[in-house]
Structure formats: structure tokens, C-alpha cells
Scaffold this motif. Sequence first.
Motif, PDB file in Angstrom:
ATOM      1  N   GLU A  54     -54.869  15.555 -39.981  1.00 19.46           N
ATOM      2  CA  GLU A  54     -56.527  15.590 -40.347  1.00 19.46           C
ATOM      3  C   GLU A  54     -57.212  14.696 -39.510  1.00 19.46           C
ATOM      4  O   GLU A  54     -58.107  14.553 -38.862  1.00 19.46           O
ATOM      5  CB  GLU A  54     -56.452  15.523 -41.841  1.00 19.46           C
ATOM      6  CG  GLU A  54     -56.214  16.738 -42.683  1.00 19.46           C
ATOM      7  CD  GLU A  54     -56.380  18.035 -42.006  1.00 19.46           C
ATOM      8  OE1 GLU A  54     -57.654  18.296 -41.616  1.00 19.46           O
ATOM      9  OE2 GLU A  54     -55.768  18.975 -42.392  1.00 19.46           O
ATOM     10  N   ALA A  55     -56.342  13.275 -39.420  1.00 18.49           N
ATOM     11  CA  ALA A  55     -57.001  12.160 -38.685  1.00 18.49           C
ATOM     12  C   ALA A  55     -57.165  12.767 -36.931  1.00 18.49           C
ATOM     13  O   ALA A  55     -58.243  12.519 -36.374  1.00 18.49           O
ATOM     14  CB  ALA A  55     -56.153  10.964 -38.812  1.00 18.49           C
ATOM     15  N   GLY A  56     -56.201  13.472 -36.762  1.00 17.55           N
ATOM     16  CA  GLY A  56     -56.232  14.221 -35.210  1.00 17.55           C
ATOM     17  C   GLY A  56     -57.622  14.853 -35.083  1.00 17.55           C
ATOM     18  O   GLY A  56     -58.268  14.688 -34.191  1.00 17.55           O
ATOM     19  N   HIS A  57     -57.725  15.793 -36.001  1.00 19.88           N
ATOM     20  CA  HIS A  57     -58.908  16.551 -36.091  1.00 19.88           C
ATOM     21  C   HIS A  57     -60.230  15.754 -36.065  1.00 19.88           C
ATOM     22  O   HIS A  57     -60.987  16.041 -35.224  1.00 19.88           O
ATOM     23  CB  HIS A  57     -59.197  17.456 -37.327  1.00 19.88           C
ATOM     24  CG  HIS A  57     -58.372  18.833 -37.178  1.00 19.88           C
ATOM     25  ND1 HIS A  57     -58.031  19.593 -36.295  1.00 19.88           N
ATOM     26  CD2 HIS A  57     -57.235  19.334 -38.289  1.00 19.88           C
ATOM     27  CE1 HIS A  57     -57.276  20.714 -36.523  1.00 19.88           C
ATOM     28  NE2 HIS A  57     -56.945  20.338 -37.835  1.00 19.88           N
ATOM     29  N   ALA A  58     -60.012  14.661 -36.868  1.00 17.90           N
ATOM     30  CA  ALA A  58     -61.493  14.020 -37.012  1.00 17.90           C
ATOM     31  C   ALA A  58     -61.754  13.210 -35.868  1.00 17.90           C
ATOM     32  O   ALA A  58     -62.988  13.081 -35.239  1.00 17.90           O
ATOM     33  CB  ALA A  58     -61.349  13.039 -38.326  1.00 17.90           C
ATOM     34  N   VAL A  59     -60.870  12.515 -35.156  1.00 17.90           N
ATOM     35  CA  VAL A  59     -61.087  11.594 -34.093  1.00 17.90           C
ATOM     36  C   VAL A  59     -61.379  12.556 -32.988  1.00 17.90           C
ATOM     37  O   VAL A  59     -62.384  12.373 -32.076  1.00 17.90           O
ATOM     38  CB  VAL A  59     -59.841  10.800 -33.770  1.00 17.90           C
ATOM     39  CG1 VAL A  59     -60.015  10.127 -32.374  1.00 17.90           C
ATOM     40  CG2 VAL A  59     -59.659   9.842 -34.747  1.00 17.90           C
ATOM     41  N   ALA A  60     -60.502  13.845 -32.793  1.00 20.50           N
ATOM     42  CA  ALA A  60     -61.238  14.552 -31.589  1.00 20.50           C
ATOM     43  C   ALA A  60     -62.645  15.165 -31.865  1.00 20.50           C
ATOM     44  O   ALA A  60     -63.484  15.089 -31.017  1.00 20.50           O
ATOM     45  CB  ALA A  60     -60.420  15.861 -31.568  1.00 20.50           C
ATOM     46  N   LEU A  96     -65.147  12.637 -30.637  1.00 18.25           N
ATOM     47  CA  LEU A  96     -65.013  12.332 -29.402  1.00 18.25           C
ATOM     48  C   LEU A  96     -65.771  13.636 -28.401  1.00 18.25           C
ATOM     49  O   LEU A  96     -66.434  13.177 -27.416  1.00 18.25           O
ATOM     50  CB  LEU A  96     -63.697  12.402 -28.743  1.00 18.25           C
ATOM     51  CG  LEU A  96     -63.178  10.756 -28.853  1.00 18.25           C
ATOM     52  CD1 LEU A  96     -61.624  10.843 -28.685  1.00 18.25           C
ATOM     53  CD2 LEU A  96     -63.640   9.775 -27.969  1.00 18.25           C
ATOM     54  N   VAL A  97     -65.726  14.641 -29.128  1.00 18.80           N
ATOM     55  CA  VAL A  97     -66.278  15.660 -28.346  1.00 18.80           C
ATOM     56  C   VAL A  97     -67.705  16.197 -28.767  1.00 18.80           C
ATOM     57  O   VAL A  97     -68.475  17.212 -28.332  1.00 18.80           O
ATOM     58  CB  VAL A  97     -65.435  17.282 -28.516  1.00 18.80           C
ATOM     59  CG1 VAL A  97     -63.993  16.826 -27.884  1.00 18.80           C
ATOM     60  CG2 VAL A  97     -65.373  17.557 -29.785  1.00 18.80           C
ATOM     61  N   GLY A  98     -68.321  15.274 -29.837  1.00 19.01           N
ATOM     62  CA  GLY A  98     -69.588  15.316 -30.117  1.00 19.01           C
ATOM     63  C   GLY A  98     -69.914  16.235 -31.029  1.00 19.01           C
ATOM     64  O   GLY A  98     -71.174  16.895 -31.342  1.00 19.01           O
ATOM     65  N   PHE A  99     -69.174  16.527 -32.221  1.00 21.46           N
ATOM     66  CA  PHE A  99     -69.387  17.651 -33.138  1.00 21.46           C
ATOM     67  C   PHE A  99     -70.601  16.678 -34.146  1.00 21.46           C
ATOM     68  O   PHE A  99     -70.706  15.700 -34.104  1.00 21.46           O
ATOM     69  CB  PHE A  99     -68.172  17.570 -33.990  1.00 21.46           C
ATOM     70  CG  PHE A  99     -67.453  18.731 -33.387  1.00 21.46           C
ATOM     71  CD1 PHE A  99     -67.258  19.214 -32.277  1.00 21.46           C
ATOM     72  CD2 PHE A  99     -66.506  19.436 -34.472  1.00 21.46           C
ATOM     73  CE1 PHE A  99     -66.562  20.164 -31.756  1.00 21.46           C
ATOM     74  CE2 PHE A  99     -65.726  20.428 -34.029  1.00 21.46           C
ATOM     75  CZ  PHE A  99     -65.668  20.866 -32.555  1.00 21.46           C
ATOM     76  N   GLY A 100     -70.847  17.508 -35.014  1.00 18.21           N
ATOM     77  CA  GLY A 100     -71.947  16.971 -36.071  1.00 18.21           C
ATOM     78  C   GLY A 100     -71.194  16.231 -36.936  1.00 18.21           C
ATOM     79  O   GLY A 100     -70.043  16.010 -37.171  1.00 18.21           O
ATOM     80  N   PRO A 101     -72.231  15.406 -37.941  1.00 17.41           N
ATOM     81  CA  PRO A 101     -71.377  14.491 -38.976  1.00 17.41           C
ATOM     82  C   PRO A 101     -70.156  15.127 -40.045  1.00 17.41           C
ATOM     83  O   PRO A 101     -70.224  16.320 -40.043  1.00 17.41           O
ATOM     84  CB  PRO A 101     -72.483  14.311 -39.704  1.00 17.41           C
ATOM     85  CG  PRO A 101     -73.696  14.790 -39.154  1.00 17.41           C
ATOM     86  CD  PRO A 101     -73.529  15.794 -38.242  1.00 17.41           C
ATOM     87  N   ILE A 102     -69.287  14.249 -39.936  1.00 18.53           N
ATOM     88  CA  ILE A 102     -68.167  14.721 -40.828  1.00 18.53           C
ATOM     89  C   ILE A 102     -68.518  14.464 -42.259  1.00 18.53           C
ATOM     90  O   ILE A 102     -68.925  13.393 -42.613  1.00 18.53           O
ATOM     91  CB  ILE A 102     -66.602  13.967 -40.500  1.00 18.53           C
ATOM     92  CG1 ILE A 102     -66.338  14.385 -39.174  1.00 18.53           C
ATOM     93  CG2 ILE A 102     -65.699  14.140 -41.498  1.00 18.53           C
ATOM     94  CD1 ILE A 102     -65.308  13.441 -38.607  1.00 18.53           C
ATOM     95  N   ALA A 103     -68.584  15.231 -43.368  1.00 23.12           N
ATOM     96  CA  ALA A 103     -68.922  15.130 -44.620  1.00 23.12           C
ATOM     97  C   ALA A 103     -67.794  14.639 -45.431  1.00 23.12           C
ATOM     98  O   ALA A 103     -67.910  14.036 -46.465  1.00 23.12           O
ATOM     99  CB  ALA A 103     -69.505  16.230 -45.244  1.00 23.12           C
ATOM    100  N   GLU A 104     -66.475  15.011 -45.182  1.00 24.69           N
ATOM    101  CA  GLU A 104     -65.287  14.947 -46.203  1.00 24.69           C
ATOM    102  C   GLU A 104     -64.115  15.286 -45.367  1.00 24.69           C
ATOM    103  O   GLU A 104     -63.857  16.013 -44.520  1.00 24.69           O
ATOM    104  CB  GLU A 104     -65.454  15.771 -47.468  1.00 24.69           C
ATOM    105  CG  GLU A 104     -64.313  15.921 -48.183  1.00 24.69           C
ATOM    106  CD  GLU A 104     -64.367  16.589 -49.471  1.00 24.69           C
ATOM    107  OE1 GLU A 104     -63.537  16.602 -50.522  1.00 24.69           O
ATOM    108  OE2 GLU A 104     -65.341  17.513 -49.278  1.00 24.69           O
ATOM    109  N   ILE A 105     -63.064  14.415 -45.645  1.00 26.95           N
ATOM    110  CA  ILE A 105     -61.615  14.597 -45.169  1.00 26.95           C
ATOM    111  C   ILE A 105     -60.658  14.424 -46.469  1.00 26.95           C
ATOM    112  O   ILE A 105     -60.835  13.342 -47.025  1.00 26.95           O
ATOM    113  CB  ILE A 105     -61.211  13.585 -44.059  1.00 26.95           C
ATOM    114  CG1 ILE A 105     -62.453  13.397 -43.102  1.00 26.95           C
ATOM    115  CG2 ILE A 105     -59.803  13.993 -43.357  1.00 26.95           C
ATOM    116  CD1 ILE A 105     -61.895  12.068 -42.271  1.00 26.95           C
TER     117      ILE A 105
END
Length: 244
Positions: free
Chosen positions: A67-73, A76-85
Motif C-alpha cells: 500500500e505504501a508503494g501505491h501511495a508514494v507512486a 509522484l504521478v500527481g494524483f488527487g489527495p489521499i484520504a485514507e490508507i
Amino acid sequence: MASTALKSLARRAQGMTGADIERWVREARQKARRDRHALSYADLETQLVGTRPSRSMALRSRIATHEAGHAVARMLVGFGPIAEITVDAKAGGGFVDGSIGTHDEMTEARLTAVLIGVLAGRAAEEVMLETVTVNAGGADHSDLALATRLALDMETILGIGGKWPLVHRKPSDTPEMLAADPELAARINERLERAYQAACTIVREQTDAIDFLAEQLFEAGTLDGPELDAVLAETRKRIRERPG
């Protein structure tokens, strides 16, 4: 019961339905009555642990890395805000919840960035743990299923395919369509391979940031709200500037 304790319970109940929670509280209350004491936080916590799928610390650590791999990527690629992991999803795995942001121009490059983000969890397993599990695939909502459907749409209905880009071919059955058209399947696989290699490159460059976020996630189970914001801010400090 302190609000911090309630927040901890709410996090650990992430992914449960209303019926699940009602049953969990009812069973905890019944046990407290049998033990002849008032319902306590400890009763709720003990009952909740019993409703969660059992997993080893090694598996929990792997899910945190994924999940950390998903979040960091995504960062870096400019997705919108992360709400929860979380690593405590009811189905037994984890997820990163957020948006891909709003863009006036949804280009091929932007959709490829989405593919990279979706595949970055598996890439983190391969690069950092040197093995991969089957958890990225299998279910219809899995990473590989989502990436395959997006790559198929890019080739068939979004006007950016490598062959007949102007022909709109809405697939009614993805597996059947791929089996019937090996050339189409090969183009989709090529898109996925390129995106996956890009995801692996991100992971190799950002191991410090992914390690940090995975450690925080492993300990917390679920990150959201101000705590998530603080952890992501620290994660950003560990992200290495990418060449080019």
C-alpha cells in the motif's frame, strides 16, 4: 470512553458493514453481561480482534509495503489527495483511498500515470521484498483487473488505441474479447508492461519514502485525517527528486 479510544476502534473496524458493527457490539455486550461487568473499551477491542481475519506480522508488513508503494507512486504521478490508507480491510488486504484528481485534459499520458499508480503496489513487493504474492490479482476489483480494464478501454473505446483508434468497440466480456483477439491482448499487455516497469523504477528510486510510510502504516493499521496528513508530509520529505 475517551474520544481517542473510540477513534482507534473506528479505525480497526474499517471495512465492516453496519450489520457487522451491530453484531460486534452486541456480542461484546453479551460477553460483558456474562462476566458481570459494564461494557468497556477492552471488551469491544477483544471482540473486534476476534472478528478480524488472522494474519501474520510478515503478511501485515507485506501489505503495508504494497500500500505504501501505491501511495508514494500516486504522490509522484500527481494524483488527487489521499484520504485514507489501511492494512486492515475486512477482505484481508489493504487499500489506498483517494481520487485521481480533476483534469481538463485526460490524455494518454495521464491514463498511463493511472496505470502506474495501480501497479505500484505489486512493484513494491517485487523490488523491495524480492517476491510477489497473488494478492494483486484474482478478484474483479484487484489491481491487475483494474489495470487490465483501463488498458483495454485505452485500446478500444477512448480513441488512443494502437490499431483502429477511431473505432469504438465496447467490450461486453473482457476475457472473451482478449481470447478472440490475440493482437489486442498483446497491445494491452505491452501497455501494462511499460507501466509496470515505470512503477518498478519509481519504487527503486523511492525506497526510503516507501519504507517510512510502510512502517507508519504497519504500526497504525489505518491512517486518515490529521495523522495521515502528518505522515504524508514526512513521506514527501523523503521522496528523492526524480531525474529529468
